[in-house]
Structure formats: C-alpha cells, structure tokens
Design an enzyme around this catalytic site. Structure first.
Site, short mmCIF file in Angstrom:
data_model
loop_
_atom_site.label_atom_id
_atom_site.label_comp_id
_atom_site.label_asym_id
_atom_site.label_seq_id
_atom_site.Cartn_x
_atom_site.Cartn_y
_atom_site.Cartn_z
N LYS A 261 0.88 -1.18 0.00
CA LYS A 261 0.00 0.00 0.00
C LYS A 261 0.91 1.23 0.00
O LYS A 261 1.82 1.34 0.82
CB LYS A 261 -0.91 0.00 1.24
CG LYS A 261 -1.69 1.31 1.43
CD LYS A 261 -2.71 1.23 2.58
CE LYS A 261 -3.28 2.62 2.91
NZ LYS A 261 -4.25 2.58 4.02
N ASP A 266 -2.31 10.06 4.08
CA ASP A 266 -3.73 9.74 4.21
C ASP A 266 -4.41 10.75 5.12
O ASP A 266 -4.40 10.64 6.33
CB ASP A 266 -3.88 8.32 4.78
CG ASP A 266 -5.35 7.90 4.89
OD1 ASP A 266 -6.21 8.63 4.35
OD2 ASP A 266 -5.62 6.85 5.51
N LYS A 273 -9.83 12.97 8.49
CA LYS A 273 -9.48 12.44 9.81
C LYS A 273 -9.39 13.57 10.83
O LYS A 273 -8.98 14.67 10.48
CB LYS A 273 -8.08 11.77 9.75
CG LYS A 273 -8.04 10.43 9.06
CD LYS A 273 -6.62 9.87 9.09
CE LYS A 273 -6.49 8.58 8.31
NZ LYS A 273 -7.18 7.43 8.93
N ASP A 284 1.54 5.99 5.87
CA ASP A 284 0.57 5.13 5.19
C ASP A 284 1.13 4.50 3.92
O ASP A 284 0.42 3.81 3.19
CB ASP A 284 -0.72 5.92 4.91
CG ASP A 284 -1.96 5.03 5.01
OD1 ASP A 284 -1.87 3.95 5.59
OD2 ASP A 284 -3.02 5.44 4.49
N ASP A 343 -12.05 7.45 3.69
CA ASP A 343 -10.86 7.13 4.50
C ASP A 343 -10.50 5.65 4.42
O ASP A 343 -9.42 5.25 4.85
CB ASP A 343 -11.11 7.56 5.95
CG ASP A 343 -9.83 7.65 6.76
OD1 ASP A 343 -8.74 7.60 6.14
OD2 ASP A 343 -9.92 7.76 8.00
N GLU A 345 -9.39 4.07 1.98
CA GLU A 345 -8.87 4.22 0.62
C GLU A 345 -7.85 3.15 0.23
O GLU A 345 -7.73 2.82 -0.95
CB GLU A 345 -8.22 5.60 0.47
CG GLU A 345 -6.78 5.74 0.99
CD GLU A 345 -6.62 5.47 2.48
OE1 GLU A 345 -7.61 5.62 3.21
OE2 GLU A 345 -5.52 5.09 2.91
N ARG A 347 -7.73 -0.08 0.68
CA ARG A 347 -8.31 -1.28 0.06
C ARG A 347 -8.77 -0.98 -1.37
O ARG A 347 -8.79 -1.86 -2.22
CB ARG A 347 -9.46 -1.81 0.93
CG ARG A 347 -10.64 -0.91 1.07
CD ARG A 347 -11.55 -1.30 2.23
NE ARG A 347 -11.03 -0.85 3.51
CZ ARG A 347 -11.61 -1.10 4.68
NH1 ARG A 347 -12.72 -1.82 4.75
NH2 ARG A 347 -11.07 -0.64 5.80
N1 BES Z 1 -4.38 4.24 6.91
C1 BES Z 1 -5.56 4.01 7.65
C2 BES Z 1 -5.41 2.89 8.67
C3 BES Z 1 -4.52 3.15 9.85
C4 BES Z 1 -4.97 3.88 10.92
C5 BES Z 1 -3.25 2.61 9.89
C6 BES Z 1 -4.16 4.08 12.02
C7 BES Z 1 -2.43 2.81 10.98
C8 BES Z 1 -2.90 3.56 12.05
C9 BES Z 1 -6.70 3.61 6.72
O1 BES Z 1 -6.68 4.14 5.45
C10 BES Z 1 -7.97 4.07 7.38
O2 BES Z 1 -8.13 5.24 7.51
N2 BES Z 1 -8.80 3.11 7.77
C11 BES Z 1 -10.02 3.41 8.44
C12 BES Z 1 -11.07 2.51 7.86
C13 BES Z 1 -12.49 2.86 8.24
C14 BES Z 1 -12.89 4.17 7.60
C15 BES Z 1 -13.41 1.76 7.80
C16 BES Z 1 -9.82 3.12 9.93
O3 BES Z 1 -9.08 2.18 10.27
O4 BES Z 1 -10.34 3.86 10.74
ZN ZN Z 2 -4.77 4.70 4.75
ZN ZN Z 3 -7.63 6.08 5.37
#
Ligand code: BES
Ligand code: ZN
Ligand code: ZN
Length: 494
Positions: A261, A266, A273, A284, A343, A345, A347
């Site tokens: 990834k 992000d 966020k 990220d 967010d 993104e 996947r």
């Molecule tokens: N990059 C983040 C995941 C992440 C968060 C990695 C904190 C390391 C530390 C990812 O893109 C994300 O924002 N995921 C969301 C998904 C949700 C919106 C379903 C999350 O984990 O809150």
């Molecule tokens: Zn992310």
């Molecule tokens: Zn994200």
C-alpha cells in the site's frame, strides 16, 4: 564497521560484552572464569546492584585492562536469535553513554545452549545495525550527543567462516530495513509518489537483475484502474504506479508478487481524519516502503524465484475534485465499488494493484498494507495481522516472521462475514456495516479481488509500521521497516 574474527587474543577490544542467563550460579561461574583478583568483591558488588541477569539489566565489572560488561537476557536455559539481537541492541544503548570505537565478543560465551554460529553472526549484525539507526537529518547537530560510531568489532571464535556468513546476511537484511525506515520517516512533503518512484528507479539502475516500470496517470487510465484513480483524484501530486521485477540469474523456480500500500499521505479525503489521527499518516506508505527496502537488497540475497514488487502510489486528499462518499467506481477487473467512506482508501487502491499483479500471471501474492486502525485495536501496537487463503503460505510466513523476531498473528477470513461488505448499489462497499472486526472485513474486501487459483496473504501492519514507543532495544521510535526481514527470509526459504 570492521569485523575481525580470531580464534585467540582480542585484546584490542576496549570493552567485552557478555550476555548472561537469569541464573546466579552460571553468573558466578562466569565471574570465576574471568579471573578477578578479588572475586568476592565482584560478587558482593553484583549482589548489591541486584544484578541477576534479568532482561535489560546491565552490570559493568570493576575495571581491569579490558572493561567487561554483563548484559542480562532474562532467559533461564538457553538463548535464541532474538536474545542475541536484543543483547546487541543493549550494546548500542550502552555505547551511547560510554563512547568507544571498538568492542569484542567471545562467541563461546554467547552461544549458551545454541550452537548456531551462522545465526549468531546474523543476529549480532542485525541488532547492532538496527539499534544504531537514527533519523536525524532534519535536526541541528547536537554536539553533546554521542553518535555510536563503531569502527571495529572483534570476535573470538573458531568458526570464523560461519560467523562471517551470518554477519553478511544480517548486514544486508538491515540495510533493506533501514532504507524502508528512512522512507517511512521522510515527511509526506518530500515523500511523494514521484519520490517513491525515483527510489525504485535508482534500485533498478544499480542492479542488473532488477528492472522497473513506472506508469503515469494516462497509462493507469488506459489500464482501467478507475479505483486507484478515484483515490488519487483529490490530490495535486502526480500518481505513480510502480512495478519492480527481480529475475534470478538461473531459471526462476516460481513467480511471486509483493504488493505494498503506497498512500504517501492519508488525510482521510472528504471523510477527513481528526487532527490527532492524521498526525502520523505520512506512514501510510509503509507497505510500499517495505517492498522498496526489500528490493534494494534482494540481489544480494539472491532468491531463486522471480519477484514482482507492485505499488499504486498516490495521496488521499480532500478537494473540489476529490472522491465523494456514495460514489461508485470500478477496478480494472470490472468490479464496482461503492465508496462508503473515503478514508477506507487503501483497500480501494489495492483492488487495482492486486488485479494488476494477477494480470501478470502471478499465482502467489503477499500484500503489505497499513490498512486498518482496527488491527491495532485487535493486536496492539507491535503485532501485524496475517490473513491468508492458503494454509501452507500462512505457515511459511509465520515461520519466517518467527525467525526474524517480527511479531505477527494469524487472523481468520470467515466466509460468513463476507456479507458485511455488501453494497445496495454496487458489487461491494469499501466499508462494512458494522464497527466490529474491522481488520477482518478489510481483509475480506481484498479477498473479493483475488482469483480462485491464486495463493494470497495479506499483512495488515497498521500497528508495527510505525513505533510510537520503542518496541525493543533495536527498534526505536519512528518507521520500523516492518516486514523487510521476514519477507527476505521467506524468499530465501522458497
Ligand atoms: N491508513 C488508515 C489505517 C490506519 C490507521 C493505519 C491508524 C495505521 C494507524 C486507513 O486508510 C484508514 O483510515 N482506515 C479506516 C477505515 C475505516 C474508515 C473503515 C480506519 O481504520 O479507521
Ligand atoms: Zn490509509
Ligand atoms: Zn484512510
């Protein structure tokens, strides 16, 4: 750092380090061997300092000619590779306070029930080089800070070829890891998709076994990667799709895909966020950093398989052009994705990078992604989550991770949870309809894009990609370079 291995006499070493078991009798025996004039005094001093060989305890013996330092391991019976690595990390911590340019180790005293000298050489090199790492390029030189600048390490051993062989492997593995750390630590203002692509190009230029292809936006469009383009569309930075290929010198035994990834920042996009959650989102692209760090040294490890490193690099930003919640986009396989939350993104970009990888005829894929915060809730900060649609691949990766000391834990891919990712208007939705099991539902989303005959594993390194607190004596705060050593061990084993 110059390595000198002799079978007797390492008097030039200013300090000698000895790991010790949590075993008073064994410690007393070692003290006896070291032949101090007043042995009782040494033991008395040790008792007063309550030195018992506990993990992290350090005891400096009374000064004679060479300084002798005992490092507790906390182990009772024998030492494993990870104990050696951590002891080497403790050596660096010691040398940060007490400056010297040379030290020595007697391998016979380090083995302790484990006679694998190759592994000892590898672990010591890893522990030292990883612990020495510091990302201080943006700091003013601190005159008072002692930089560990080791010129010489003296090793007393009658198995010099074995120690040196392990040492070389360890050195290479840490080089790749430390490059990945640099890439993760670099601020997103510098670490753009273009910067990442340039790193990949540099690696290919320096290695005759490695080639690289970088696709720009127009080429990505032509390939139908609408999902990846969707995530990118809010950003002013140019996207870069990176495809590295390593070909072994002989006939390749297999073809492996490593997909990272590569969101260089992000922000969350329009589902922006909160400030605190955004602070560390330069990390990220840690999955991509692992793939690129690994490629920087893969030719030295010489795996017998062809390896493809694939990264769909872009930013996730809000703007007047950004992807909106409710939008529907298709990946290059033609599967439609409803965007429930911008967010989620990673996947969405992976839906295209995994599709692209399979289009290359690759039947074994491992992806690495800082995919969810939920995996950190499930496993805490040090463990990555491992998902695989194949038991053999799952076992191999667990075994390789265990050998490197990188923490990982298997999580399930329950078919009965697939319905949680259902969309009312598209083939799938990028967020599930529940708050629970977020790491699993994210992995299940990815699995939807994996063809039946493909062995696939997904490593969610949301926790260990970036250490907010030191993880151990050789992994400090910041980018960890997680996965470089595990995947190289795995590639070496197939
Ligand atoms: N990059 C983040 C995941 C992440 C968060 C990695 C904190 C390391 C530390 C990812 O893109 C994300 O924002 N995921 C969301 C998904 C949700 C919106 C379903 C999350 O984990 O809150
Ligand atoms: Zn992310
Ligand atoms: Zn994200």
């Amino acid at each position: 750092m110059k390595l000198t291995i002799r079978n007797k006499d390492i008097d030039e070493a200013e300090i000698l380090f000895y790991p010790v078991l949590k075993d008073k009798v064994a410690i007393a025996k070692l003290v006896k061997q070291l032949d101090y004039e007043d042995e009782e005094l040494v033991l008395d001093k040790m008792a007063r300092a309550k030195f018992a060989g506990n993990k992290g305890q350090v005891f400096t013996m009374p000064d004679v000619e060479q300084i002798v330092v005992l490092i507790g391991t906390g182990q009772i019976k024998k030492l494993a590779m990870e104990d050696w690595r951590q002891t080497a990390g403790e050596i660096v911590a010691y040398l940060k306070k007490f400056q010297t340019k040379s030290f020595g180790i007697e391998t016979s005293a380090w083995l302790k029930g484990n006679n694998d000298v190759v592994s000892l050489g590898q672990a010591v090199a890893e522990g030292l080089e990883l612990a020495k790492y510091d990302f201080d390029k943006y700091k003013k030189q601190d005159k008072d800070k002692i930089k560990v600048d080791l010129e010489n390490i003296f090793v007393l051993s009658n198995k010099s070829a074995q120690f040196r062989k392990g040492w070389q492997t360890g050195t290479v593995l840490t080089q790749g890891t430390n490059l990945a750390r640099d890439l993760v630590n670099e601020p997103a203002g510098v670490m753009t998709p273009t910067y990442l692509a340039r790193q990949a190009e540099k690696i290919a230029k320096d290695n005759k076994n490695i080639s690289v292809k970088i696709l720009d936006k127009a080429q990505v469009k032509k390939m139908g990667m609408e999902a990846y383009l969707g995530v990118d569309q809010g950003s002013n930075e140019a996207l870069k799709f990176i495809h590295l290929v390593y070909k072994p010198s002989g006939k390749a035994k297999d073809k492996i895909g490593l997909v990272g990834k590569g969101i260089t920042f992000d922000s969350g996009g329009l589902n922006i966020k909160p400030g605190d959650s955004m602070t560390q989102m330069k990390m990220d692209m840690a999955g991509a950093a692992t793939v690129i760090g690994l490629f920087s040294v893969i030719a030295d490890i010489r795996p017998k398989v062809e390896v493809h490193g694939i990264v769909a690099a872009c930013e996730n930003m809000p703007s007047g052009r950004a992807l909106k919640p409710g939008d529907v986009i298709k990946n290059m396989q033609g599967k439609s994705i409803e965007i429930g939350n911008t967010d989620a993104e990673g996947r969405v970009t992976l839906a295209d990078s995994l599709a692209y990888t399979q289009k290359q005829g690759i039947k074994t894929i491992v992806d690495l992604a800082t995919l969810t915060g939920a995996v950190v809730v499930a496993l805490g900060p040090d463990y990555a989550g491992l998902f695989a649609n194949d038991d053999g691949l799952n076992k191999q990766l667990l075994k390789s991770a265990d050998a490197t000391g990188e923490k990982i834990w298997s999580l399930p891919l329950p078919p009965e949870y697939k319905k949680l990712n259902k969309s009312a208007i598209a083939d799938i939705r990028n967020i599930p309809n529940t708050r629970y099991g977020g790491a699993i539902t994210a992995a299940l989303f990815l699995e939807e894009f994996i063809e039946d005959d493909v062995k696939w594993a997904h490593i969610d390194l949301g926790g260990p990609a970036y250490a907010e607190k030191p993880i151990n004596s050789y992994t400090g705060v910041g980018g960890v370079g997680y996965g470089v050593r595990t995947l190289l061990e795995w590639l070496r084993s197939i």
